[in-house]
Design an enzyme around this catalytic site. Structure first.
Site, mmCIF file in Angstrom:
data_model
loop_
_atom_site.group_PDB
_atom_site.id
_atom_site.type_symbol
_atom_site.label_atom_id
_atom_site.label_comp_id
_atom_site.label_asym_id
_atom_site.label_seq_id
_atom_site.Cartn_x
_atom_site.Cartn_y
_atom_site.Cartn_z
ATOM 1 N N HIS A 127 0.979 -1.114 -0.083
ATOM 2 C CA HIS A 127 -0.055 -0.185 -0.059
ATOM 3 C C HIS A 127 0.841 1.354 -0.015
ATOM 4 O O HIS A 127 1.897 1.339 0.527
ATOM 5 C CB HIS A 127 -0.838 -0.228 1.412
ATOM 6 N N ASP A 204 3.295 -4.351 7.969
ATOM 7 C CA ASP A 204 2.058 -3.652 7.844
ATOM 8 C C ASP A 204 0.883 -4.547 8.027
ATOM 9 O O ASP A 204 0.514 -5.291 7.054
ATOM 10 C CB ASP A 204 2.086 -2.753 6.615
ATOM 11 N N GLN A 207 -4.216 -4.952 6.969
ATOM 12 C CA GLN A 207 -5.366 -5.853 6.475
ATOM 13 C C GLN A 207 -5.244 -7.289 7.218
ATOM 14 O O GLN A 207 -6.095 -8.165 6.669
ATOM 15 C CB GLN A 207 -5.127 -6.149 4.928
ATOM 16 N N LYS A 230 -10.135 -0.592 10.696
ATOM 17 C CA LYS A 230 -10.361 -1.803 9.888
ATOM 18 C C LYS A 230 -10.620 -3.076 10.645
ATOM 19 O O LYS A 230 -10.928 -4.092 10.238
ATOM 20 C CB LYS A 230 -9.321 -2.152 8.978
ATOM 21 N N CYS A 368 -4.840 2.461 -3.273
ATOM 22 C CA CYS A 368 -3.405 3.105 -2.796
ATOM 23 C C CYS A 368 -2.362 1.927 -3.093
ATOM 24 O O CYS A 368 -1.564 1.822 -2.417
ATOM 25 C CB CYS A 368 -3.489 3.413 -1.471
HETATM 26 N N1 PMP Z 1 -1.566 -0.618 4.620
HETATM 27 C C1 PMP Z 1 -2.582 -1.559 4.201
HETATM 28 C C2 PMP Z 1 -2.253 -2.789 3.688
HETATM 29 C C3 PMP Z 1 -3.850 -0.859 4.024
HETATM 30 O O1 PMP Z 1 -4.779 -1.600 3.362
HETATM 31 C C4 PMP Z 1 -4.063 0.341 4.403
HETATM 32 C C5 PMP Z 1 -5.512 1.113 4.609
HETATM 33 N N2 PMP Z 1 -5.957 1.042 3.198
HETATM 34 C C6 PMP Z 1 -3.040 1.022 5.063
HETATM 35 C C7 PMP Z 1 -1.739 0.454 5.416
HETATM 36 C C8 PMP Z 1 -3.127 2.371 5.615
HETATM 37 O O2 PMP Z 1 -4.043 2.516 6.756
HETATM 38 P P1 PMP Z 1 -4.678 3.884 7.329
HETATM 39 O O3 PMP Z 1 -5.158 4.630 6.200
HETATM 40 O O4 PMP Z 1 -5.591 3.530 8.346
HETATM 41 O O5 PMP Z 1 -3.590 4.689 8.143
#
Ligand code: PMP
Length: 410
Positions: A127, A204, A207, A230, A368
């Site tokens: 991401h 990270d 998910q 999430k 993203c």
């Molecule tokens: N990493 C992953 C794999 C994500 O899916 C997301 C959110 N879509 C993020 C990081 C970032 O999360 P946040 O916008 O809550 O900081």
């Protein structure tokens, strides 16, 4: 999907008040939990009860309300510690979200530990939150960002990954689960390969935490990040797990109240972690909501939830593959309940808009993960993602609405 599943989805659906909502005269089929999860009543109640009955700022008050708020906020830290199987509550830092947690590590750890020509290794599945902070760090420290490739299924090429690990690699930053195509990375192998070379590892987990048991101790990573929103919790609260010695060795990220030991006009000394990294008034209600979300999840059998969600994924992939002209992007053998696809001759945005007419909420776009879209040579995808309250009949609605949309565009 198996009708014999003992998981009581109808009872679970009653926990989510948003399901009473209608969109265009129909009950909403919410298939976008990977973007942000809906909230169960238990979380909504915990947050509103806190605001209604025991709100106050934490850590500084000598009065009862502040002591209660502090106890709840610090109790949330214990809850997250146990949720991640961390050894020590001081290893849990509350921040805004996963993005802030990754930026904290890139700044506070990265600026101290990277020298010119050092390398940072990420993967093609990341991401933007786990790409951009490392690019910024590479620029600041004249380092190099390297990317471990994936194969056509969307799985990490482990040989290529291992060959990119060298004495120059100072940190590996990898996603546990791809938000865009659902791949679950083989973290134990990937972390072991990095650790055998003494390389720091950040995972990270944004998910992953909604779908699987995470044990940071047995994974052996140095940092693990996730966002509460999430995981059925409010937006605005996120977590950085950092192994204690690592956090203690790092300078603060932001300066201000609550992160200090002593302050004079000449010099300040800092609190120990996690306080050192929690400058200013934090999202107290968010932490309480996160604790309630974890408590809510503890009421389920995790293996049963995973079976239910995997069943939904398998069923969705089967139904979608019946549609001529629809192509699933990402066919990893080990996947979270996320299915990304494109439809011949119809832009994903048009697909998403048409599905919304039928009360089916999906995500469209690059998720993203623009570099990943480029690898699959698509500008964007439609993504359906599933949670514990989703049902096979919602997948039927998705398939039916897709089939009608494809007919219109044919
Ligand atoms: N990493 C992953 C794999 C994500 O899916 C997301 C959110 N879509 C993020 C990081 C970032 O999360 P946040 O916008 O809550 O900081």
């Amino acid at each position: 999907m198996s009708e014999a599943s003992p998981f009581d989805v109808e009872a679970t659906r009653k926990d989510f008040p948003f399901l009473e909502r209608e969109i265009r005269g129909q009950q909403v089929a919410f298939l976008d939990s990977a973007a942000s999860s809906q909230k169960p009543r238990a979380v909504i109640d915990a947050v509103s009860e806190f605001y209604a009955t025991s709100y106050a700022n934490i850590h500084r008050g000598v009065y009862q309300l502040s002591a209660e708020a502090t106890e709840k906020y610090e109790g949330a830290r214990d809850q997250v510690q146990h949720f991640l199987h961390a050894e020590d509550r001081r290893e849990i830092v509350f921040l805004r979200n996963a993005t802030e947690a990754i930026n904290l590590v890139a700044r506070a750890w990265g600026d101290e530990n990277l020298q010119p020509d050092d390398e940072i290794l990420i993967t093609a599945l990341e991401h933007h939150a786990n790409i951009v902070p490392w690019q910024m760090l590479s620029e600041r420290r004249s380092c190099r960002l390297r990317v471990a490739p994936i194969d056509a299924r969307g799985e990490i090429d482990l040989n290529a990954y291992e060959s990119l690990l060298s004495e120059r690699t100072k940190i590996v930053a990898i996603t546990h689960v791809s938000n865009a195509i659902g791949t679950i990375n083989p973290l134990p192998e990937m972390i072991a390969m990095a650790k055998a070379r003494g390389i720091t590892v950040l995972v990270d987990g944004a998910q992953a935490v909604p779908h699987m048991n995470v044990d940071v101790k047995s994974l052996g990573c140095d940092f693990y990040t996730f966002s509460g929103h999430k995981l059925f919790a409010p937006s605005g609260i996120g977590v950085l797990y950092g192994c204690h010695s690592m956090l203690e060795s790092m300078p603060p990220f932001l300066g201000g109240g609550d992160m200090i030991e002593t302050v004079t006009f000449e010099k300040s000394t800092y609190a120990k972690s996690p306080g050192k990294f929690e400058a200013g008034t934090p999202d107290i209600a968010g932490a309480i909501g996160l604790s309630a979300a974890i408590e809510y999840l503890k009421g389920f059998d995790q293996a049963q939830l995973e079976r239910w969600e995997t069943g939904l994924l398998t069923y969705a992939e089967k139904r979608l593959s019946e549609l001529d002209g629809l192509r699933i992007i990402g066919n990893a053998r080990n996947k979270a309940p996320v299915v990304s696809f494109v439809v011949d001759g119809v832009h994903p945005h048009d697909v998403g808009t048409a599905l919304d007419q039928s009360g089916v909420s999906v995500r469209v776009g690059h998720h993203c993960a623009q570099p990943l879209m480029e690898i699959f040579e698509v500008p964007a995808t439609v993504r359906a993602s599933f949670s514990i309250f989703n049902t096979p009949s919602e997948i039927d609605r998705l398939t039916q609405a897709l089939s009608e949309t494809m007919e219109i565009f044919r």
